[in-house]
Design a protein around this motif. Structure first.
Motif, PDB file in Angstrom:
ATOM      1  N   ASP A  43      16.918  -7.281   9.934  1.00  0.00           N
ATOM      2  CA  ASP A  43      17.322  -7.411   8.545  1.00  0.00           C
ATOM      3  C   ASP A  43      16.312  -6.657   7.682  1.00  0.00           C
ATOM      4  O   ASP A  43      15.105  -6.852   7.830  1.00  0.00           O
ATOM      5  N   PRO A  44      16.769  -5.781   6.767  1.00  0.00           N
ATOM      6  CA  PRO A  44      15.818  -4.971   5.985  1.00  0.00           C
ATOM      7  C   PRO A  44      14.793  -5.807   5.227  1.00  0.00           C
ATOM      8  O   PRO A  44      13.612  -5.438   5.166  1.00  0.00           O
ATOM      9  N   LEU A  45      15.239  -6.936   4.662  1.00  0.00           N
ATOM     10  CA  LEU A  45      14.305  -7.769   3.908  1.00  0.00           C
ATOM     11  C   LEU A  45      13.254  -8.374   4.830  1.00  0.00           C
ATOM     12  O   LEU A  45      12.058  -8.372   4.517  1.00  0.00           O
ATOM     13  N   VAL A  46      13.684  -8.876   5.987  1.00  0.00           N
ATOM     14  CA  VAL A  46      12.745  -9.479   6.934  1.00  0.00           C
ATOM     15  C   VAL A  46      11.776  -8.419   7.464  1.00  0.00           C
ATOM     16  O   VAL A  46      10.558  -8.653   7.565  1.00  0.00           O
ATOM     17  N   LEU A  47      12.303  -7.227   7.797  1.00  0.00           N
ATOM     18  CA  LEU A  47      11.443  -6.143   8.279  1.00  0.00           C
ATOM     19  C   LEU A  47      10.404  -5.780   7.227  1.00  0.00           C
ATOM     20  O   LEU A  47       9.217  -5.626   7.527  1.00  0.00           O
ATOM     21  N   GLY A  48      10.845  -5.654   5.970  1.00  0.00           N
ATOM     22  CA  GLY A  48       9.915  -5.311   4.896  1.00  0.00           C
ATOM     23  C   GLY A  48       8.861  -6.377   4.687  1.00  0.00           C
ATOM     24  O   GLY A  48       7.678  -6.071   4.498  1.00  0.00           O
ATOM     25  N   ILE A  49       9.275  -7.649   4.725  1.00  0.00           N
ATOM     26  CA  ILE A  49       8.332  -8.756   4.526  1.00  0.00           C
ATOM     27  C   ILE A  49       7.268  -8.760   5.615  1.00  0.00           C
ATOM     28  O   ILE A  49       6.066  -8.828   5.338  1.00  0.00           O
ATOM     29  N   LEU A  50       7.688  -8.696   6.863  1.00  0.00           N
ATOM     30  CA  LEU A  50       6.736  -8.739   7.970  1.00  0.00           C
ATOM     31  C   LEU A  50       5.831  -7.508   7.980  1.00  0.00           C
ATOM     32  O   LEU A  50       4.631  -7.608   8.261  1.00  0.00           O
ATOM     33  N   PHE A  51       6.396  -6.361   7.673  1.00  0.00           N
ATOM     34  CA  PHE A  51       5.598  -5.142   7.674  1.00  0.00           C
ATOM     35  C   PHE A  51       4.536  -5.185   6.585  1.00  0.00           C
ATOM     36  O   PHE A  51       3.352  -4.919   6.844  1.00  0.00           O
ATOM     37  N   VAL A  52       4.926  -5.513   5.357  1.00  0.00           N
ATOM     38  CA  VAL A  52       3.977  -5.526   4.245  1.00  0.00           C
ATOM     39  C   VAL A  52       2.894  -6.574   4.460  1.00  0.00           C
ATOM     40  O   VAL A  52       1.697  -6.311   4.278  1.00  0.00           O
ATOM     41  N   SER A  53       3.287  -7.776   4.862  1.00  0.00           N
ATOM     42  CA  SER A  53       2.294  -8.832   5.050  1.00  0.00           C
ATOM     43  C   SER A  53       1.341  -8.483   6.200  1.00  0.00           C
ATOM     44  O   SER A  53       0.135  -8.747   6.118  1.00  0.00           O
TER      45      SER A  53
END
Length: 646
Positions: A43-53
């Motif tokens: 999921d793009p949102l989940v990927l972005g969240i995990l990547f940024v954090s």
């Protein structure tokens, strides 16, 4: 003042157990990115969240709060690290709830408000540490406008007045921090940087340098030509002008200085050559991947469109370097020149991954699969020779280094996402486009000139991806409104975003070269602008004649290539030729004829183009028949007692 804008936090170097632990953690993160992009549909949102954090968790201990930060992470660094990790865990655990929220209607819980605000502030601090105060100040200015812009009169005011509204868009959707820029970094950019890091770790950088040395080292001005070719080849791996300058310039600049080349010229050659690497296919720089995603253009088409302009850029730089070498009788490379046959005999494994990348793009695979296959090609190809084979620990080091290289890019792109999200919800992008069109009166030429100037100004002191993103959202709509095709207009912006790296007064690439050349960065930057003159004219040329971007029939593209080569040579000649006139310089009417001939050579009308090619070629040949070498004041005698490069 300038140093304060571009100065970043200190990049800490760990040793012993901490260094091994950091490498393992960073390599583990890289393995997760590979898994998330290639083996699962995230999921793009989940990927972005995990990547940024994950990036933020690693970033704060690795990059200090200032250039003078202590050797070891401070308590504040560990607090920010822990807060980044906690924010990532919270968003991941509650990802489904966050995805199901109705934006701007569902109220925040206390935890959502806290961790959302934390991500916002952590992103700003990460941007400040990785890119300096320049980009951070711009992002903060946009955030202030987004929050308090309702106080401004029309047409610049808007209706947003609550922080929760701002937070909802910028953090809890894919329009802000986790938007297009970070999605691209978490996929295409990360994997292509991994490809470049693996290739470099296996010795690809040395292969490219030897290849350039074998091709041009024996000619007059050889070291400068080696710098041009090797920097262009290395740029396909790094995609960053500053990184390219540091990596290749640390070798080429001292060699040029030792052979008597002026510090200004040595630094400028490296800067001009390295800057063009961000536009050199097949990999280019991270901004090109953002362009592909932002415009909805397949990356293969972006590469195809960028190929001819990139080659013409290097024809221009190489021609000026050659003419300068002839003019001042600059010396060839004094070291041992590797034979071309031996270079390929020893370095053939490095050709395999490059061929894999080109083949995958040609067939039409996605950039993610192309980068993954290219990285695998590096591992397998270099394993075929004992000389290039990497050990398991070297593979782990390369993966870890990939993550650490991504830290500044991710920080800049997360901040750029804040700008994009704010512009989309306030409509400032279209308002800025209207202002540009109003100032230009809707005239195509003036609009393009304003767009070029604004893009360069936006890019001063910034990483190329950030410069392009700001230009795309602020200037791109103006080019679209006057009827320019989206790919051509964004390629126009991309070029000037790249060239901002060598443009005074900040010129981040020149700042990097200045430390190696021991010369004033302003002096290097102005000389680099002269060497890169073709690059500054190129965007206008390919908008005038789209065949330069590979659009049109085979005959039209061939004519554009020939005309571009003749035109680039004519521009170089107008800058560098010294003739028999009493003044010792080429008369301005002749220079004007060369420039006009260069423009005619790339005209979209084939009759005009043919006439321009023939006329310019005849004039150039006549000027080059009996050039007069002018002794250079820049060339002191070589001290033969020195056997090493200072």
């Amino acid at each position: 003042m300038i140093s304060a804008l571009v100065s970043t936090g200190r990049r800490r170097s760990f040793t012993g157990t901490p260094a091994h632990l950091l490498t393992l953690l960073a390599a583990g993160f890289a393995c997760w990115v590979i898994y998330a992009n290639i083996f699962v549909i995230s999921d793009p949102l989940v990927l972005g969240i995990l990547f940024v954090s994950g990036i933020l968790t690693l970033l704060f201990p690795v990059i200090g709060h200032s250039p003078n930060a202590p050797d070891n992470p401070t308590i504040l660094d560990w607090v920010l690290c822990a807060l980044s990790l906690a924010s990532g865990v919270f968003f991941f655990v509650n990802a489904q709830v966050i995805s199901d929220r109705i934006t701007l209607l569902d109220e925040f819980t206390g935890a959502q408000f806290f961790f959302g605000t934390a991500i916002l502030l952590l992103t700003l601090e990460a941007t400040r540490r990785t890119t300096g105060a320049g980009l951070t100040g711009i992002v903060v200015a946009f955030l202030i406008y987004n929050w308090f812009g309702y106080m401004l009169p029309p047409p610049f005011g808007h209706g947003i007045s609550e922080f929760s509204y701002l937070l909802d868009i910028l953090v809890f959707t894919t329009d802000g921090v986790f938007g297009v820029p970070i999605q691209v970094v978490a996929s295409y950019v990360f994997l292509f940087v991994m490809f470049g890091t693996l290739l470099s770790k296996a010795g690809g950088g040395e292969f490219f340098f030897d290849l350039a040395s074998a091709a041009t080292g024996n000619s007059r001005g050889g070291p400068a030509k080696v710098a041009v070719i090797s920097s262009g080849l290395y740029g396909t791996m790094s995609g960053s002008p500053t990184s390219d300058v540091v990596a290749t310039g640390s070798i080429t600049i001292p060699i040029m200085k030792r052979l008597g080349y002026s510090k200004k010229f040595a630094g400028a050659v490296e800067v001009a050559a390295s800057t063009g690497g961000s536009a050199m296919p097949p990999i280019m720089g991270s901004a090109a991947f953002i362009l592909a995603e932002y415009t909805g253009t397949p990356y293969r088409d972006v590469v195809y469109a960028a190929l001819i302009p990139a080659m013409l850029y290097y024809v221009g730089v190489f021609s000026q370097v050659h003419l300068r070498a002839v003019k001042h009788d600059l010396r060839p490379y004094s070291g041992e020149i590797p034979r071309l046959s031996r270079t390929f005999a020893l370095g053939w494994p490095y050709i395999i991954p490059i061929a894999v990348i080109i083949g995958m793009l040609w067939v039409g695979y996605s950039p993610v699969m192309t980068a993954g296959a290219g990285a695998l090609g590096v591992v397998i190809g270099t394993a075929l020779s004992g000389r290039t084979r990497m050990t398991p620990w070297e593979l782990i080091q390369a993966l870890g280094e990939t993550t650490l290289r991504i830290l500044p890019v991710a920080g800049a792109c997360a901040a750029a996402g804040l700008v994009i999200g704010g512009l989309s919800m306030t409509g400032l992008g279209m308002k800025a486009a209207n202002v540009i069109i109003t100032l230009s009166g809707g005239d195509l030429g003036w609009t393009l000139l304003l767009a070029a100037v604004v893009t360069i100004v936006l890019g001063l002191g910034m990483p190329t991806p950030s410069a392009y993103i700001l230009a795309a959202v602020l200037v791109g709509p103006a080019l679209t409104k006057i009827g320019l095709p989206i790919l051509e207009s964004h390629m126009f912006l991309l070029y000037y975003a790249i060239l901002s790296a060598l443009t005074p007064p900040i010129a981040v690439a020149a700042l990097a070269a200045a430390a190696i050349a021991d010369e004033d960065p302003f002096v290097i930057a102005f000389e680099a602008v002269r060497l890169a003159a073709v690059g500054f004219l190129m965007p206008f040329a390919f908008l005038w004649n789209p065949a330069i971007l590979g659009t049109g029939s085979g005959l039209e593209i061939a004519m554009a290539c020939i005309g571009g080569i003749v035109g680039a040579g004519a521009i170089a000649l107008s800058f560098e030729w010294v003739g028999r006139q009493q003044s010792g310089r080429l008369a301005w009417p002749i220079r004007a004829l060369l420039v006009l001939g260069a423009a005619a050579s790339v005209a979209p009308n084939m009759a005009i183009s043919l006439a321009g090619i023939v006329g310019t070629a005849v004039l150039s040949t006549a000027l080059l028949v009996r050039p007069v070498a002018v002794p250079s004041e820049e060339l002191p005698p070589i001290d033969n007692s020195k056997n090493t490069v200072d």
